[in-house]
Design an enzyme around this catalytic site. Structure first.
Site: not given
Ligand code: BJW
Length: 251
Positions: A110-111, A127, A239
């Site tokens: 995740n960014v 990433h 999650a």
């Protein structure tokens, strides 16, 4: 849930919790699903970004070369969206897990920066980050948390066109960061794989590396993935509901 998904469910939360409590070295790989409950869209599946946008128009170096303003419109929209969300219970639980385990590495695709915001420290953003920009001319990388950088942001140092410091399709991951991720999964005793479709390489192969290094591997996802069959645990659910239960009542 389809019968085929149930077939791949393995183990239960309490058994995985006990396995984690006995571990000294844990690696975690997260994907877009862990931030979904914060309101950040995933890429694939229902409501995923790639359902409404074509990845080849927005997340490749060729797309940026062809139409940087379109690509920046997409990233400015996401910067505004992500800047307004909060970490959820799964992010907070992983921050707690880092404090409970002697050797802990959190590898994220995740960014969005939400793991740092939750308090995790040993995070590998394989990433990249939406909050960093890189000059296409002098390659200087800087952090900028402004919600909107405009249609053609330029480098404060050389005036070159800036791009998001994220990894697009066809681009190599930073070899130093990827090397640390590979080292972490090869040497861990337990690996958690949370909220990723396990489709995008090389990230998807990290759980296979962990498995071949002898680790117990556990997937937490809303649904089965191509890797569910190889997992020691495949827990299907949100999650934000499962991960907090893994760190409850450690004594
Ligand atoms: C929940 C939930 C809840 C929902 N609770 N779960 C080998 C074979 C085939 C192809 C390749 C290969 N090697 C390389 C490739 C090409 C390509 C690739 O993998 N393509 C595949 C599509 C087949 N890989 C690359 O191009 C990579 N580069 C590379 O390998 O370079 C080699 C090279 C070497 C030397 C020189 C040059 C090149 C780079 C990949 C970069 C990916 N970039 C993106 C964009 C990042 C920037 C941005 O954010 O804008 O990364 S694409 C996008 O996918 C993003 C994500 O990080 C990545 C993974 O997605 P993720 O996280 O898994 O999300 P989803 O949406 O797919 O899944 C969400 C999951 O969550 C689902 O399973 C849900 O069920 C679940 N979920 N809510 C729990 N509440």
């Amino acid at each position: 849930m389809a019968a085929s998904d149930l077939d791949y469910m393995k183990g239960d939360i309490q058994a995985l919790r006990k396995t984690l409590m006995n571990a000294e070295s844990v690696a975690v790989l997260t994907g877009a699903g862990i931030s979904a409950e914060s309101g950040v869209p995933t890429f694939r599946g229902e409501g995923g970004l790639w359902r409404n946008y074509r990845a080849t128009d927005l997340a490749t170096p060729e797309a940026f070369e062809r139409d940087p303003e379109l690509v920046w419109e997409f990233y400015n929209w996401r910067r505004k969206l992500i800047g307004g969300v909060q970490c959820n219970a799964a992010h907070h639980a992983l921050a707690r897990l880092e404090n409970l385990i002697a050797k802990f590495t959190l590898i994220t695709q995740n960014v969005d920066g939400l793991h740092f915001q939750a308090g995790n420290r040993n995070v590998l953003e394989i990433h990249g980050s939406i909050w960093r920009v890189r000059c296409t001319r002098c390659h200087l990388t800087t952090t900028d948390r402004s919600p909107d950088l405009g249609p053609r942001p330029v480098c404060g140092s050389c005036g070159g066109l800036l791009r998001p410091a994220v990894v697009w399709f066809g681009e190599a991951l930073d070899p130093e960061i990827l090397g640390k991720a590979v080292e972490a999964v090869r040497s861990c005793q337990v690996m958690l794989v949370i909220g990723t479709s396990s489709i995008v390489q090389p990230a998807a192969s990290l759980s296979l590396e962990a498995k071949s290094g002898g680790a117990v591997v556990a997937e937490i996802n809303l649904e089965a993935t191509p890797h569910s069959r190889f997992m020691d645990f495949a827990l299907h659910g949100k999650a934000g509901e499962i991960v907090p239960r893994l760190v409850e009542d450690w004594s």
